[in-house]
Design a protein around this motif. Structure first.
Motif, PDB file in Angstrom:
ATOM      1  N   THR A 133      -3.382  -3.489 -10.902  1.00 25.73           N
ATOM      2  CA  THR A 133      -2.544  -3.336  -9.719  1.00 25.73           C
ATOM      3  C   THR A 133      -3.383  -3.544  -8.470  1.00 25.73           C
ATOM      4  OG1 THR A 133      -1.104  -1.784 -10.863  1.00 25.73           O
ATOM      5  CG2 THR A 133      -0.995  -1.796  -8.458  1.00 25.73           C
ATOM      6  N   ARG A 183       1.340   3.238  -3.326  1.00 24.27           N
ATOM      7  CA  ARG A 183       0.201   3.776  -4.068  1.00 24.27           C
ATOM      8  C   ARG A 183       0.498   5.149  -4.694  1.00 24.27           C
ATOM      9  NH1 ARG A 183      -5.268   2.709  -4.369  1.00 24.27           N
ATOM     10  NH2 ARG A 183      -5.182   1.196  -2.681  1.00 24.27           N
ATOM     11  N   PHE A 185      -3.109  -3.218  -4.339  1.00 24.24           N
ATOM     12  CA  PHE A 185      -2.336  -2.678  -3.233  1.00 24.24           C
ATOM     13  C   PHE A 185      -2.714  -3.441  -1.968  1.00 24.24           C
ATOM     14  CE2 PHE A 185      -2.354   0.790  -6.277  1.00 24.24           C
ATOM     15  CZ  PHE A 185      -0.997   1.093  -6.319  1.00 24.24           C
ATOM     16  N   LEU A 214      -2.026   5.361 -11.600  1.00 20.06           N
ATOM     17  CA  LEU A 214      -3.165   4.454 -11.618  1.00 20.06           C
ATOM     18  C   LEU A 214      -4.053   4.608 -12.840  1.00 20.06           C
ATOM     19  CD1 LEU A 214      -4.142   4.525  -7.850  1.00 20.06           C
ATOM     20  CD2 LEU A 214      -2.839   2.801  -9.088  1.00 20.06           C
ATOM     21  N   GLU A 272       0.818  -1.222   0.000  1.00 24.71           N
ATOM     22  CA  GLU A 272       0.000   0.000   0.000  1.00 24.71           C
ATOM     23  C   GLU A 272       0.854   1.275   0.000  1.00 24.71           C
ATOM     24  OE1 GLU A 272      -3.107   2.513  -0.063  1.00 24.71           O
ATOM     25  OE2 GLU A 272      -3.380   0.346  -0.174  1.00 24.71           O
ATOM     26  N   THR A 282       2.491   5.267  -8.130  1.00 24.39           N
ATOM     27  CA  THR A 282       1.967   4.533  -9.274  1.00 24.39           C
ATOM     28  C   THR A 282       0.978   5.388 -10.051  1.00 24.39           C
ATOM     29  OG1 THR A 282       2.159   2.547  -7.927  1.00 24.39           O
ATOM     30  CG2 THR A 282       0.877   2.355  -9.923  1.00 24.39           C
TER      31      THR A 282
END
Length: 152
Positions: free
Chosen positions: A103, A90, A105, A95, A87, A93
């Motif tokens: 993905t 996060r 987490f 997204l 996590e 990345t």
């Protein structure tokens, strides 16, 4: 059941293969970077074979097709061709990029051991009454794996 025999527990195992990538946050070695593996997951159930002569599943602890559906739903649909990150990654990345569309987490480090425990929890919730998840083995490389056994 064979005539004249007492009910006996039988172990049945099914093997699954999938591809997944991960990275280990803060790891001192090569596993800190994104990398993938061809995983092999072995699931072992234990139970007494069904004793219902004439029933199509007579003599089975559990139909392998039913186990396949459980693992497909609980594990493969989630993890096959996915990227699993801690996590804390996060914010690093992108997204909205299709590259990271699959993905996941996790609130834990995505080691082979932790991945196996997560998979065991998902499968255990779906195993029907009268059958128990006895053991699981997640092989990450040709020479490395983690094993779980009921009661340890």
């Amino acid at each position: 059941m064979r005539s004249g025999s007492l009910p006996q527990r039988v172990y049945v195992t099914k093997r699954f293969a999938f591809e997944m990538a991960h990275a280990l946050t803060g790891h001192a070695g090569a596993c800190a970077g994104l990398h993938g593996h061809s995983y092999v997951l072995d699931i072992t159930l234990v139970g007494v074979p069904r004793n219902e002569p004439g029933h199509p599943k007579d003599g089975m602890v559990m139909d392998f097709a039913d186990l396949k559906r459980i693992v497909q739903h609980g594990v493969l649909d989630r993890y096959d061709h996915a990227l699993v990150l801690n996590e804390v990654e996060r914010g690093k990345t992108v997204l909205h990029d299709a590259l990271f569309a699959r993905t996941i987490f996790a609130h834990w480090q995505p080691t082979c051991e932790n991945l196996l425990l997560e998979m065991v929890d998902r499968i255990r919730m779906e195993v029907p009454e009268g059958v128990r998840l006895k053991a699981a083995r997640l092989q990450e490389t040709a020479t490395s794996w983690a094993e779980w056994e009921e009661g340890l």
